[in-house]
Write a protein that holds these residues in place. Structure first.
Motif, PDB file in Angstrom:
ATOM      1  N   GLY A  39       0.838  -1.198   0.000  1.00 43.23           N
ATOM      2  CA  GLY A  39       0.000   0.000   0.000  1.00 43.23           C
ATOM      3  C   GLY A  39       0.870   1.244   0.000  1.00 43.23           C
ATOM      4  N   LEU A  40       0.815   1.990  -1.086  1.00 40.07           N
ATOM      5  CA  LEU A  40       1.648   3.182  -1.204  1.00 40.07           C
ATOM      6  C   LEU A  40       1.098   4.354  -0.397  1.00 40.07           C
ATOM      7  N   ASP A  41      -0.211   4.391  -0.200  1.00 38.68           N
ATOM      8  CA  ASP A  41      -0.805   5.514   0.529  1.00 38.68           C
ATOM      9  C   ASP A  41      -0.950   5.258   2.023  1.00 38.68           C
ATOM     10  N   ASP A  42      -0.974   4.003   2.439  1.00 38.10           N
ATOM     11  CA  ASP A  42      -1.163   3.723   3.868  1.00 38.10           C
ATOM     12  C   ASP A  42       0.021   3.014   4.517  1.00 38.10           C
ATOM     13  N   SER A  43       1.116   2.850   3.766  1.00 38.05           N
ATOM     14  CA  SER A  43       2.333   2.224   4.295  1.00 38.05           C
ATOM     15  C   SER A  43       2.053   0.895   4.995  1.00 38.05           C
ATOM     16  N   ARG A  44       1.431   0.002   4.227  1.00 37.38           N
ATOM     17  CA  ARG A  44       1.168  -1.356   4.700  1.00 37.38           C
ATOM     18  C   ARG A  44       1.635  -2.335   3.638  1.00 37.38           C
ATOM     19  N   VAL A  45       2.029  -3.506   4.084  1.00 39.62           N
ATOM     20  CA  VAL A  45       2.397  -4.573   3.162  1.00 39.62           C
ATOM     21  C   VAL A  45       1.669  -5.840   3.594  1.00 39.62           C
ATOM     22  N   SER A  46       1.187  -6.592   2.618  1.00 34.38           N
ATOM     23  CA  SER A  46       0.518  -7.862   2.909  1.00 34.38           C
ATOM     24  C   SER A  46       1.337  -8.986   2.299  1.00 34.38           C
ATOM     25  N   LEU A  47       1.588 -10.017   3.121  1.00 33.13           N
ATOM     26  CA  LEU A  47       2.428 -11.139   2.722  1.00 33.13           C
ATOM     27  C   LEU A  47       1.781 -12.456   3.148  1.00 33.13           C
ATOM     28  N   LYS A  48       2.026 -13.472   2.357  1.00 34.28           N
ATOM     29  CA  LYS A  48       1.501 -14.809   2.646  1.00 34.28           C
ATOM     30  C   LYS A  48       2.480 -15.551   3.555  1.00 34.28           C
ATOM     31  N   ASN A  49       1.930 -16.408   4.426  1.00 36.88           N
ATOM     32  CA  ASN A  49       2.794 -17.228   5.267  1.00 36.88           C
ATOM     33  C   ASN A  49       2.001 -18.426   5.776  1.00 36.88           C
ATOM     34  N   ASP A  50       2.696 -19.309   6.459  1.00 40.99           N
ATOM     35  CA  ASP A  50       2.104 -20.484   7.071  1.00 40.99           C
ATOM     36  C   ASP A  50       1.097 -20.039   8.137  1.00 40.99           C
ATOM     37  N   PRO A  51      -0.106 -20.609   8.161  1.00 43.73           N
ATOM     38  CA  PRO A  51      -1.122 -20.187   9.129  1.00 43.73           C
ATOM     39  C   PRO A  51      -0.661 -20.202  10.588  1.00 43.73           C
ATOM     40  N   GLU A  52       0.073 -21.225  10.990  1.00 42.52           N
ATOM     41  CA  GLU A  52       0.545 -21.282  12.384  1.00 42.52           C
ATOM     42  C   GLU A  52       1.547 -20.180  12.684  1.00 42.52           C
ATOM     43  N   LYS A  53       2.431 -19.920  11.730  1.00 50.13           N
ATOM     44  CA  LYS A  53       3.404 -18.840  11.928  1.00 50.13           C
ATOM     45  C   LYS A  53       2.694 -17.493  11.966  1.00 50.13           C
TER      46      LYS A  53
END
Length: 115
Positions: A39-53
Motif C-alpha cells: 500500500g503506497l498511501d497507507d504504508s502497509r504490506v501484505s504477505l503470505k505465510n504459514d497459518p501457524e506462523k
C-alpha cells in the motif's frame, strides 16, 4: 523498512513483476501469482505465510494483523511503522515468495528457472 525498500527488495527476486491491478495505490508483486501487496498511501504490506506462523507473528507484533481483504488464515498485513525489524521483513518477503514458487506447477517452475 519503508515502501521503497520493500519495493526494491521484492524486485531482486527472480521472475518478479510489479503492477497496479486493483487501484493506483496498491502495488502488487507477482512471481506468476501474487506474493506481496504494498500500500503506497497507507504504508502497509501484505504477505503470505504459514497459518501457524501467522498466529505467532500476530501475537508478538502489534503491527502485524490478519490480512486486509485477504484470506486471514494465510495472509498478514503489516503496518510499516518501524516496529517490525528489517531482517524480519526480508524474511517474511522471502517466505511469501517461496510459498508461491512452491505452489507453481512444474511448467511454471521450469520457466522461472530459465529466466
Amino acid at each position: 523498512m519503508n515502501v521503497e525498500e520493500i519495493r526494491e527488495y521484492c524486485l531482486t527476486k527472480k521472475g518478479v513483476t510489479e503492477s497496479f491491478p486493483f487501484d493506483e495505490t496498491t502495488l502488487v508483486f507477482k512471481v506468476i501469482k501474487m506474493f506481496c501487496l504494498l500500500g503506497l498511501d497507507d504504508s502497509r504490506v501484505s504477505l503470505k505465510n504459514d497459518p501457524e506462523k501467522n498466529i505467532e507473528l500476530r501475537a508478538h507484533y502489534s503491527a502485524i494483523i490478519p490480512g486486509y481483504h485477504l484470506n486471514k488464515q494465510h495472509w498478514n498485513t503489516i503496518e510499516l511503522n518501524g516496529t517490525v525489524p528489517a531482517h524480519l521483513m526480508k524474511e517474511l518477503i522471502d517466505e511469501s515468495y517461496g510459498l508461491i514458487v512452491k505452489s507453481l506447477i512444474r511448467k511454471q517452475k521450469e520457466e522461472l528457472r530459465n529466466l
